[in-house]
Design an enzyme around this catalytic site. Structure first.
Site, PDB file in Angstrom:
ATOM      1  N   GLN A  83       8.828  83.293 -15.063  1.00  0.00           N
ATOM      2  CA  GLN A  83       9.584  82.430 -15.911  1.00  0.00           C
ATOM      3  C   GLN A  83      11.040  82.503 -15.401  1.00  0.00           C
ATOM      4  OE1 GLN A  83       9.104  80.054 -18.176  1.00  0.00           O
ATOM      5  NE2 GLN A  83       6.791  80.424 -18.473  1.00  0.00           N
ATOM      6  N   HIS A 124       4.493  76.138  -9.561  1.00  0.00           N
ATOM      7  CA  HIS A 124       4.267  75.254 -10.654  1.00  0.00           C
ATOM      8  C   HIS A 124       5.349  75.226 -11.638  1.00  0.00           C
ATOM      9  CE1 HIS A 124       2.128  76.495 -14.093  1.00  0.00           C
ATOM     10  NE2 HIS A 124       1.541  77.244 -13.272  1.00  0.00           N
ATOM     11  N   CYS A 165      -4.289  78.662 -28.344  1.00  0.00           N
ATOM     12  CA  CYS A 165      -4.820  78.500 -29.602  1.00  0.00           C
ATOM     13  C   CYS A 165      -5.842  77.376 -29.769  1.00  0.00           C
ATOM     14  CB  CYS A 165      -3.788  78.201 -30.803  1.00  0.00           C
ATOM     15  SG  CYS A 165      -2.909  76.778 -30.742  1.00  0.00           S
TER      16      CYS A 165
END
Length: 368
Positions: A178, A200, A316
């Site tokens: 990140q 990416h 999720c």
């Protein structure tokens, strides 16, 4: 659609696409082959290693290209543990690592006899270096601390940690997925033995990443670190995107910070019932909110209906969002952790995008 999910992935830049196409057409030889086409491909990969090494201030013979962040994490840890297999079987990490590492450490505990200490974070989302110091034993061989968390953007002090670990001869890995291309990373200054990065997340192609492995410490055969055929075009496009963005890294950081501050002010001005998670050391492109009453997966669908792409803080399925480990580590309840949404900003993000996002967020909560 307004795209506010840059922490998940970024679009390939025009320059990266052009390089990918050019290299695919003209340098298609297998970099492991001994003929001229293979040699030309190998030369491109070698030059890409040199350019990446300069960018992270590391020796180029420690650079290996991979299929992405997850494989980078796995290969880095596997090789560091091989190098220290006769020294001990204790690992120190955090409770907020990316799932690729968190799950792998669990596997090492269950299947390979390692003992893993999972450190918590304080209210500022920081790992206390004193806790690292207290956790180290004579069996400790590796410490793995992510540079910045993908859900809340909190940045850890790698230099402080690295200086301490170097003095105690403990190997140090950091997941830098990140932060790569957004803030400076110096392998040398931080005494890092390995880092993992992904293309990416920085306007390069998917399916490409890299690791740095300290060639002075890691006892490996370089050809065996990442066997198989190198995606030469992908690697070239990855480095092209890096080079394209590098001159503007600080300027873009400040621009994104201004946009983040604008969004936070919109939340306050509109009296939106949500907590924006803000810390002293934080990547500005990640904006995490804990909504009042509204579950994150429901809010994500409503944002999508309004033409805005965001994400929840964890993988999720609809109606079964799991509470975020990171939010739980901050001392929040499981119910609060399920109300996490993440907006993440990038090159194309503009002020109007965040003003609309704030308005949509307000509408979602007020009509829930």
């Amino acid at each position: 659609m307004i795209y506010l999910d840059y922490a998940a992935t970024t679009p390939m830049s025009t320059q990266a696409l052009q390089v990918y196409s050019e290299v695919s057409k003209n340098y298609f030889g297998n970099a492991n082959s001994l003929h001229d086409l293979g040699t030309s491909s190998k030369d491109i990969v070698t030059q890409c290693k040199i350019e990446l090494a300069k960018f992270i201030e590391a020796p180029s013979n420690g650079i290996f290209f991979t299929s992405g962040g997850t494989e980078s994490n796995m290969l880095a840890i596997q090789n560091l543990l091989k190098a220290s297999q006769n020294k001990g079987k204790h690992i120190i990490t955090t409770a907020i690592e990316h799932s690729s590492l968190f799950n792998y450490f669990n596997q090492l505990e269950k299947e390979h006899g390692y003992t893993v200490t999972y450190l918590g974070i304080d209210k500022k989302a920081q790992v206390d270096i004193q806790h690292i110091q207290q956790a180290i034993t004579s069996e400790t061989v590796l410490v793995s601390i992510q540079h910045a968390n993908s859900e809340i953007g909190a940045i850890q002090s790698l230099k402080e940690i690295g200086d301490f670990l170097h003095k105690h001869d403990v190997l140090f890995h950091s997941d830098c997925v990140q932060t790569f291309g957004k803030i400076p990373i110096s392998v040398k200054a931080c005494n890092l033995d390995s880092i993992s990065i992904s293309s990416h997340k920085n306007y390069g192609p998917k399916g490409v990443g890299a690791i740095y492995l300290n060639p002075n410490l890691v006892l490996y055969q370089p050809t065996n670190v990442k066997p198989g055929t190198t995606d030469v075009a992908g690697v070239a496009a990855f480095i092209a995107a890096m080079q394209e963005n590098a001159p503007y890294m600080e300027k873009e950081y400040q621009r994104i910070k201004v946009l983040r501050d604008l969004f936070v002010s919109e939340v306050v001005k509109r009296d939106i019932a949500a907590e924006v998670l803000t810390f002293d050391q934080q990547m500005p492109h990640i904006i995490s909110l804990l909504l009042d009453r509204v579950k994150g997966d429901y809010a994500m669908l409503e944002f999508n209906r309004a033409g805005i792409a965001i994400s929840t803080g964890s993988a999720c399925s609809i109606g079964h969002q799991e509470p975020s480990r990171t939010i739980l580590a901050l001392g929040k309840s499981a119910d609060e952790a399920k109300r996490l949404i993440r907006l993440s900003l990038g090159k194309s993000t503009e002020q109007a995008d965040l003003e609309k996002a704030a308005k949509v967020c307000q509408n979602i909560i007020s009509h829930y």
